[in-house]
Design a protein around this motif. Structure first.
Motif, PDB file in Angstrom:
ATOM      1  N   GLY A   1       0.840  -1.190   0.000  1.00  0.00           N
ATOM      2  CA  GLY A   1       0.000   0.000   0.000  1.00  0.00           C
ATOM      3  C   GLY A   1       0.874   1.239   0.000  1.00  0.00           C
ATOM      4  O   GLY A   1       1.964   1.234   0.556  1.00  0.00           O
ATOM      5  N   ILE A   2       0.423   2.285  -0.655  1.00  0.00           N
ATOM      6  CA  ILE A   2       1.191   3.536  -0.673  1.00  0.00           C
ATOM      7  C   ILE A   2       0.347   4.636  -0.052  1.00  0.00           C
ATOM      8  O   ILE A   2      -0.779   4.886  -0.491  1.00  0.00           O
ATOM      9  CB  ILE A   2       1.545   3.959  -2.124  1.00  0.00           C
ATOM     10  N   ASP A   3       0.892   5.291   0.976  1.00  0.00           N
ATOM     11  CA  ASP A   3       0.239   6.449   1.587  1.00  0.00           C
ATOM     12  C   ASP A   3       1.098   7.674   1.311  1.00  0.00           C
ATOM     13  O   ASP A   3       2.249   7.744   1.758  1.00  0.00           O
ATOM     14  CB  ASP A   3       0.113   6.209   3.105  1.00  0.00           C
ATOM     15  N   LEU A   4       0.545   8.620   0.592  1.00  0.00           N
ATOM     16  CA  LEU A   4       1.345   9.785   0.207  1.00  0.00           C
ATOM     17  C   LEU A   4       1.108  11.006   1.110  1.00  0.00           C
ATOM     18  O   LEU A   4       1.516  12.112   0.777  1.00  0.00           O
ATOM     19  CB  LEU A   4       1.097  10.126  -1.267  1.00  0.00           C
ATOM     20  N   ASN A   5       0.448  10.788   2.247  1.00  0.00           N
ATOM     21  CA  ASN A   5       0.235  11.925   3.146  1.00  0.00           C
ATOM     22  C   ASN A   5       1.539  12.596   3.573  1.00  0.00           C
ATOM     23  O   ASN A   5       1.600  13.800   3.736  1.00  0.00           O
ATOM     24  CB  ASN A   5      -0.509  11.474   4.411  1.00  0.00           C
ATOM     25  N   ARG A   6       2.570  11.788   3.758  1.00  0.00           N
ATOM     26  CA  ARG A   6       3.840  12.369   4.237  1.00  0.00           C
ATOM     27  C   ARG A   6       4.651  13.008   3.105  1.00  0.00           C
ATOM     28  O   ARG A   6       5.585  13.775   3.360  1.00  0.00           O
ATOM     29  CB  ARG A   6       4.657  11.275   4.941  1.00  0.00           C
ATOM     30  N   ALA A   7       4.327  12.663   1.854  1.00  0.00           N
ATOM     31  CA  ALA A   7       5.091  13.204   0.726  1.00  0.00           C
ATOM     32  C   ALA A   7       5.032  14.726   0.757  1.00  0.00           C
ATOM     33  O   ALA A   7       3.964  15.311   0.841  1.00  0.00           O
ATOM     34  CB  ALA A   7       4.528  12.678  -0.595  1.00  0.00           C
ATOM     35  N   GLY A   8       6.187  15.362   0.712  1.00  0.00           N
ATOM     36  CA  GLY A   8       6.232  16.815   0.696  1.00  0.00           C
ATOM     37  C   GLY A   8       6.304  17.459   2.076  1.00  0.00           C
ATOM     38  O   GLY A   8       6.353  18.684   2.193  1.00  0.00           O
ATOM     39  N   THR A   9       6.320  16.649   3.130  1.00  0.00           N
ATOM     40  CA  THR A   9       6.512  17.220   4.470  1.00  0.00           C
ATOM     41  C   THR A   9       7.930  17.782   4.560  1.00  0.00           C
ATOM     42  O   THR A   9       8.879  17.139   4.117  1.00  0.00           O
ATOM     43  CB  THR A   9       6.322  16.115   5.533  1.00  0.00           C
ATOM     44  N   PRO A  10       8.089  18.992   5.096  1.00  0.00           N
ATOM     45  CA  PRO A  10       9.445  19.569   5.119  1.00  0.00           C
ATOM     46  C   PRO A  10      10.361  18.869   6.112  1.00  0.00           C
ATOM     47  O   PRO A  10       9.965  18.566   7.230  1.00  0.00           O
ATOM     48  CB  PRO A  10       9.219  21.020   5.550  1.00  0.00           C
ATOM     49  N   LEU A  11      11.580  18.641   5.664  1.00  0.00           N
ATOM     50  CA  LEU A  11      12.602  18.058   6.528  1.00  0.00           C
ATOM     51  C   LEU A  11      13.804  18.970   6.542  1.00  0.00           C
ATOM     52  O   LEU A  11      14.100  19.643   5.552  1.00  0.00           O
ATOM     53  CB  LEU A  11      13.087  16.712   5.971  1.00  0.00           C
ATOM     54  N   ILE A  12      14.496  18.948   7.680  1.00  0.00           N
ATOM     55  CA  ILE A  12      15.849  19.479   7.651  1.00  0.00           C
ATOM     56  C   ILE A  12      16.753  18.287   7.910  1.00  0.00           C
ATOM     57  O   ILE A  12      16.528  17.518   8.840  1.00  0.00           O
ATOM     58  CB  ILE A  12      16.054  20.626   8.666  1.00  0.00           C
TER      59      ILE A  12
END
Ligand code: ADP
Ligand code: MG
Length: 480
Positions: free
Chosen positions: A141-152
């Protein structure tokens, strides 16, 4: 052969922005899968990323806090690779020109000294989505909710020489990002994660050995375990005539082992190039100064103030400043007791309160005893109403919710210290009369028996006699 361990950490901290780094989708954790991924996060054609100013400000905050060089003009780059949880086919990151350049911060070692650890760089990037294997038989399964969350991503120099130092550094960064309020630090939810690069070399050798990169480490305890197990593996391998290969290894916490995932990619495998959809980030000096003015007192500055102004040891001050909440609790407690005895406050927090919290698996902000309540207990020690021992009983009662404050518990349970010297004298007389043998020995020079007598008197008074008075009266009676 003696071996030296070399460790460098790459820490990913999710920035606590409301929306994503290049889109307006929410970053809130725990939503239904794929309900918080918009067209930009999905990498649909025809959409353009727009940089979140808040993420930039948070990165600057971090850079200022580690005394780093900020890059006047930093550039976003595409890191190209295929992975199902990254639908664009590339990750937007920073490569040659990261927003935060060289910096440093110091950690405390177990022997009570400090060590400075270099930070090579910290760059902004977007997180990927998540692949889920558990609930999908034979499928992913692929959950893209986290895609694009900013990281340092915070990259350290290979400056650490043991698993313990690596953990101390990771905790320092963890505490710092939480002080700065740029990351919630929640490791279970993956907001703060770390990859550890580990190598060994013979003591005295200048060049570094070949490193392995350990992935998938999600707690401080596992960082220590993963590094130690990997060090053991590398030393054994070399001593058996083998060679460490540069690769990415997965840490399996259940089996406490690391195993090979893939050979290490080189930067050129990723075909990095500047992202044509995004402008360079040009920092405005006035904005940097504005952000500098909002910085809170940082952990090490707070620690040094606790040492200098309150006479605490480096150890006590380090523990108390390990989180902002704990430092706040300490300062509230101190204020509640009129700043009379910082050492007493520190001791009660570190030994008694943290001990109890640890045992119960609670954090300081979940403490059943407020700073106000603990202050009430300590105030009664300071004014001699109760002894330290009775104070512990009151602490336990407050912990269990058996009373609202120290004074009402003292009243209800009749715990008030006996300071009437007549009453104490009577108990002392009784104890001396009951122990003629020990009295004789004491008088013959065995003065360490004073501890025995004090113990007997305290016991007879059910812990309520004032210890200082007990000592005084005993000494007077035993010397004639
Ligand atoms: P990459 O580009 O492959 O990720 P970097 O040069 O950025 O490699 O280094 C990644 C991390 O590895 C840094 O934290 C660095 O300190 C650490 N590191 C580099 N060489 C070694 C080594 N020989 N042993 C342990 N750690 C190392
Ligand atoms: Mg790297």
């Amino acid at each position: 052969m003696e071996w030296e361990v070399v460790i460098g950490l790459e820490i990913h901290a999710q920035l606590a922005t409301k929306s994503k780094i290049f889109s307006s989708a929410s970053t809130a954790y725990g939503a239904q899968p794929n309900t918080q991924a918009c067209a930009v996060d999905l990498g649909l054609p025809g959409v353009l990323p727009v940089l979140n100013e808040e993420a930039v400000k948070m990165a600057i905050k971090f850079g200022l806090a580690i005394d780093a060089e900020l890059t006047q003009r930093s550039v976003f780059a595409r890191k190209n690779y295929f992975y199902p949880d990254s639908p664009k086919g590339y990750q937007i990151s920073q490569f040659e020109l990261p927003i935060v350049g060289k910096g440093h911060l110091s950690i405390e070692l177990e022997d009570g000294t400090e060590k400075v650890i270099g930070v090579t760089r910290a760059h902004l990037e977007e997180d990927a989505g998540k692949s889920m294997h558990e609930d999908f038989h034979g499928q992913t399964g692929i959950d893209l909710n986290r895609a694009g969350t900013p990281l340092i991503e915070i990259v350290s120099e290979p400056d650490m020489r043991s698993a313990k130092e690596a953990v101390a550094y990771m905790k320092k960064i963890h505490s710092l990002v939480r002080y700065l309020e740029i990351c919630d630090g929640n490791m279970q939810e993956g907001s703060f994660r770390c990859d550890a690069n580990v190598s060994v070399r013979p003591v005295g050798q200048e060049e570094y050995g070949t490193r392995a990169e350990l992935k998938n480490i999600n707690s401080f305890r596992n960082v220590e375990r993963a590094i130690n197990i990997e060090v053991e593996r590398q030393i054994e391998l070399i001593e058996d005539g083998g060679q460490v290969v540069q690769e990415t290894r997965l840490y399996d916490a259940d089996k406490n082992e690391t195993r090979s995932m893939r050979s290490k990619e080189e930067a050129n495998d990723y075909r990095y190039f500047p992202d044509p959809d995004l402008l360079p980030v040009v920092l405005d000096l006035a904005m940097i100064e504005e952000i500098r003015a909002t910085l809170p007192e940082l952990p090490n500055a707070k620690r040094d103030r606790f040492i200098k102004d309150m006479g605490l040891s480096l150890y006590d001050a380090s523990v108390l400043t390990s989180s902002r909440e704990l430092a706040d609790y300490f300062e509230q407690l101190l204020a509640k007791t009129d700043n009379k005895d910082p050492k007493l406050c520190a001791n009660w927090i570190i030994t008694t309160l943290l001990g109890a919290l640890n045992k119960a698996g609670l954090e300081i902000d979940e403490s059943p005893i407020s700073a106000e309540q603990l202050g009430g207990v300590l105030a009664r020690i300071s004014d001699n109403t109760i002894s330290g021992k009775i104070a512990k009983q009151i602490f336990d009662a407050l912990w269990k919710g058996e009373g609202k404050d120290a004074d009402s518990i003292i009243e209800e349970k009749g715990l008030k210290q006996v300071t009437d010297s007549g009453a104490i004298e009577a108990i002392v007389d009784e104890v001396l009369a009951n122990n003629p043998g020990q009295v004789e020995q004491f008088k013959a020079g065995k003065e360490q028996l004073i501890g025995f007598f004090v113990g007997q008197v305290m016991k007879a008074s059910k812990g309520k006699a004032n210890p200082a008075q007990v000592n005084e009266i005993l000494k007077a009676k035993l010397s004639n």
